[in-house]
Design a protein around this motif. Structure first.
Motif, PDB file in Angstrom:
ATOM      1  N   ARG A  35     -10.422  -3.948  -0.369  1.00 53.32           N
ATOM      2  CA  ARG A  35      -9.219  -5.477  -0.772  1.00 53.32           C
ATOM      3  C   ARG A  35      -8.861  -6.067   0.908  1.00 53.32           C
ATOM      4  NH1 ARG A  35      -8.382  -9.265  -2.997  1.00 53.32           N
ATOM      5  NH2 ARG A  35      -6.756  -9.960  -4.450  1.00 53.32           N
ATOM      6  N   ALA A  43       1.082  -1.249   0.389  1.00 51.21           N
ATOM      7  CA  ALA A  43       0.099   0.244   0.351  1.00 51.21           C
ATOM      8  C   ALA A  43       1.209   1.412   0.206  1.00 51.21           C
ATOM      9  CB  ALA A  43      -0.977   0.606   0.779  1.00 51.21           C
ATOM     10  N   HIS A  64      -8.660   1.747  -1.202  1.00 50.37           N
ATOM     11  CA  HIS A  64      -8.553   0.416  -2.234  1.00 50.37           C
ATOM     12  C   HIS A  64      -7.743  -1.004  -1.019  1.00 50.37           C
ATOM     13  CE1 HIS A  64      -6.403  -2.021  -5.830  1.00 50.37           C
ATOM     14  NE2 HIS A  64      -7.132  -2.391  -5.585  1.00 50.37           N
ATOM     15  N   GLU A  75      -1.340  -7.318  -4.056  1.00 55.59           N
ATOM     16  CA  GLU A  75      -2.683  -5.953  -4.798  1.00 55.59           C
ATOM     17  C   GLU A  75      -1.006  -5.338  -4.160  1.00 55.59           C
ATOM     18  OE1 GLU A  75      -4.403  -4.955  -6.547  1.00 55.59           O
ATOM     19  OE2 GLU A  75      -6.769  -5.589  -5.626  1.00 55.59           O
ATOM     20  N   CYS A  95      -1.878  -0.580  -4.096  1.00 55.74           N
ATOM     21  CA  CYS A  95      -2.726  -0.135  -3.744  1.00 55.74           C
ATOM     22  C   CYS A  95      -2.067   1.296  -3.192  1.00 55.74           C
ATOM     23  CB  CYS A  95      -3.745  -0.190  -2.356  1.00 55.74           C
ATOM     24  SG  CYS A  95      -4.926  -2.392  -2.097  1.00 55.74           S
TER      25      CYS A  95
END
Length: 486
Positions: free
Chosen positions: A50, A16, A46, A39, A41
């Motif tokens: 998630r 992130a 977001h 992921e 982000c």
């Protein structure tokens, strides 16, 4: 199909970080060490979305979250207290997952003190005079956090930095995700970690004495609230609570989540150096190029020109009511018309693998932050000699990342492109040939886009066509020889 045990055994993390280039580079480092990145982000919405999906899916595990202190920055507001609350929620929902915090703030910031009070010890400061980030060290922190002795120093913070009291912990965040037609509320509730009327004395040797004393106004506020049985919010201005500390998540029921596609999502922002260079035309060219090669593509109109309305009429017919829908589809590309309110997080969480942002002119767009966050930045410029000075003016901006920035110059020769690159050191420019209809495919244009997206699709197609033609010619020759010999 048998399960991929090698994939199942990999550690799974989320990155992130709002800087896409840095985040993608970090992702590659982890993947080279056999760590699976679920992921990347770039916005806090977001990340929360998630994490909610992972929490709802018992088959998915999460070993760690890599979080940057700049994740919650909104324009000039750093929103550090808000970020602390988000991290506290992550800590609560994923108690077995490690949190690795990359801080832009220096030692003495109260955010670091609050993180340590939560039991988060994997803290790395950008400003500290030490070795650069080591990927193996970060991986080691997933299973073996840094010792308390290394982060105890962060508990002493600068009392001059405005901050709430956090002796009893952060403010918990309650996330309510409801249907499309219901109000979506996100409440912060004061966490009561000690009984009413009692004061914890366990931290007397760890917290500055000045942070334990209340002035007379605060004592009066506590007494009055006890009498009325109200919960006390910490020292945060009401205006800040209303504008910054609440957010709305996208409606989960309105979208399809395809895991492998979300992980591979790419954002391409397109801006023009000046008005009239063909930003919308270029955006459509890129969107159709990607769609023609099997990607799920969405094009967002952020220029405010409302040109997509006229494109919809041209495609659907003049009598179509363009007010009925916010978006329409042409040849596999979803076009989202200009709107008064825009939330990038809503689109980042869609099923589309590629998002193209038509942003209009660089100096007038209201969403320039999205241009800088994009994984690929496309700048459309004029190739006319008397207008090439605008490229230099654009490059003089302190916000240009040449590693992610591609200049597209329509209707110029290769020599002009060479001159532009020579006069502007460090840039990469592409010639875009005459292409009257952006909805039609053109090999010469596609070859230029192959260079941007590093796929080589067009050359492969040509090779296949040539191979088929050569094979057909050989077969025809054998048939002719066969019939002549008879």
């Amino acid at each position: 199909m048998a399960p991929d045990f090698e994939q199942l055994n990999k550690k799974k993390i989320i990155i992130a970080i709002p800087n896409p280039a840095f985040a993608e580079a970090l992702k590659k480092h982890f993947e080279n060490e056999n760590i699976h990145v679920l992921e990347v982000c770039v916005v806090v919405d977001h990340l929360v979305e998630r994490l909610h999906l992972i929490k709802e899916d018992p088959s998915t595990t999460l070993d760690a979250v890599i979080i940057s202190s700049s994740l919650a920055v909104k324009q000039s507001d750093k929103r550090h207290e808000f970020l602390a609350d988000v991290i506290d929620r992550v800590r609560e929902d994923f108690s077995k997952s490690s949190i690795i915090f990359l801080s832009d703030e220096k030692q003495g910031h109260p955010l670091l003190a609050e993180l340590v009070s939560m039991g988060i010890y994997n803290i790395f400061l950008k400003s500290q005079k030490s070795e650069p980030l080591n990927i193996k060290q970060l991986i080691k922190c997933i299973d073996h956090p840094l010792p308390y002795s290394e982060v105890k120093k962060y508990r002493n913070y600068d009392q001059g930095i405005p901050w709430r009291r956090f002796v009893n912990g952060a403010q918990s965040i309650t996330i309510n995700i409801e249907g499309h037609n219901k109000d979506k509320a996100h409440r912060r509730q004061d966490k009561q970690n000690v009984k009413e009327g009692e004061v914890s004395t366990n931290t007397s040797n760890e917290i500055n004495s000045s942070s334990k004393e209340m002035d007379e106004d605060e004592e009066h506020l506590v007494k009055s609230n006890k009498q009325t049985n109200k919960t006390i919010l910490p020292d945060i201005m009401e205006e800040e609570l209303e504008e910054s500390d609440f957010w709305t998540l996208p409606d989960l029921k309105q979208k399809i989540v395809v895991r492998d596609r979300i992980v591979g999502k790419s954002v391409i922002s397109v801006v023009g150096i000046e008005k009239g260079v063909g930003t919308t035309h270029s955006s459509i060219l890129i969107a159709n190029y990607l769609a023609s090669h099997g990607y799920s593509v969405k094009l967002l109109e952020l220029s405010g020109n409302n040109e997509l309305v006229y494109i919809e009429k041209a495609y659907e017919g003049k009598n179509v009511d363009t007010r009925l829908n916010d978006e329409f589809i042409i040849e596999g590309v979803t076009y989202v018309k200009s709107a008064d309110e825009f939330e990038m997080a809503d689109h980042l969480n869609s099923e589309h693998t590629h998002i193209v942002l038509d942003m209009g002119t660089y100096e007038t767009t209201e969403h320039i932050s999205e241009f800088h966050r994009a994984s690929t930045q496309v700048v459309v410029a004029s190739g006319s000699e008397w207008k090439q000075h605008n490229i230099k003016r654009f490059l003089s901006s302190n916000h240009v990342d040449l590693e992610r920035c591609i200049f597209m110059v329509p209707l110029v020769s290769k020599q002009s492109i060479a001159d532009i690159e020579k006069d502007n050191e460090g840039i990469h420019a592409l010639e875009i040939p005459f292409h009257s209809d952006p909805f039609d495919s053109q090999d010469d244009t596609n070859e230029q886009f192959d260079l941007v997206f590093d796929r080589g699709f067009t050359k492969k197609k040509k090779m296949i066509k040539r191979s088929i033609l050569l094979l057909a010619t050989i077969i025809l020759m054998f048939l002719l020889i066969f019939f002549i010999s008879r």
